[in-house]
Design a protein around this motif. Structure first.
Motif: not given
Ligand SMILES: [Zn+2]
Length: 246
Positions: A2-7, A176-179
């Motif tokens: 799962q990862a935020d759509h905007f990310d 800015t992208v989660p790890e």
């Protein structure tokens, strides 16, 4: 995953930077300016060898001329001695005849030698011209090489500054992208040797250009926007946008 759509959207910016960096690396590897430098170096080597050859020829001719001139001097000195002996009034008639014969022979020998000197001077003149041509060719080859090197260095500097700019942007975007999502991107990028994500555009993976259909298309359509989906063909993270055609 799962990862935020905007990310997920940010991965497209990351992929764009990777494409730009790959293009710059390719340009560096295939720089036409490198071939121009090699060609200029080769021309310079050939002309430098021509100069050495022409210099050797001139030197050999000079040496030959000196030798002939020394021979001429020797013949002249011998004739002078013979003439002095004849003028001394002490030579016998038989000796006088022999001296005269020798003088005739020395005169012929001197004539031959002087002809050879003249011929040599002509060859020397021609060799000088060849040498001058080779030297001026070498000068212009050196200038060509310098120009080719400058053009190559300018191209390399341009590539380096492009790499710096795209590298900085890439670092900025990556920050800015989660790890977990970034790690996945990097892993896939390593596998593809290029980018780790691609836009799904008009049902087509922009990474491998394969169109999604059937169950894969249905899965992409039904997936939650925050679920990370992958291209079954190239394995890239498929980033859905308004133009995805779902
Ligand atoms: Zn694909």
């Amino acid at each position: 995953m799962q990862a935020d759509h905007f990310d997920q959207q940010k991965l497209l910016a990351l992929a764009a930077e990777d494409v730009a960096l790959a293009q710059l690396a390719h340009r560096r590897r295939t720089l036409p300016e490198n071939a121009a430098v090699s060609a200029a170096e080769e021309a310079q080597r050939t002309l430098a060898a021509d100069v050495v050859r022409a210099e050797t020829e001139v030197r050999d001719l000079d040496r030959e001329q000196k030798r002939l001139e020394a021979d001429v001097d020797g013949v002249r000195a011998r004739a002078e001695r013979d003439r002095q002996r004849m003028a001394s009034g002490t030579a016998t008639p038989k000796e006088m005849t022999s001296l005269q014969q020798e003088l005739d022979s020395l005169a012929r020998r001197q004539g031959d030698l002087e002809d050879q000197v003249l011929e040599l001077m002509e060859r020397r003149e021609a060799a000088d011209e060849v040498l001058a041509t080779a030297r001026s060719g070498l000068d212009s080859a050196r200038a060509d090489q310098t120009a080719a090197e400058q053009a190559r260095d300018a191209a390399l500097a341009e590539i380096a500054s492009g790499e710096q700019a795209h590298g900085a942007t890439r670092t900025e975007v990556a920050g800015t992208v989660p790890e977990p999502l970034l790690a996945l991107y990097e892993r896939v990028a390593k596998q593809t040797g290029g980018t780790g994500a691609a836009a799904l555009h008009a049902r087509r993976c922009e990474g491998c250009r394969i169109e999604l259909y059937g169950t894969e298309l249905a899965a992409a359509r039904n997936a939650d926007p925050h679920t990370v989906i992958r291209c079954e063909n190239c394995n890239r993270i498929l980033v859905r946008t308004a133009e995805s055609g779902l």
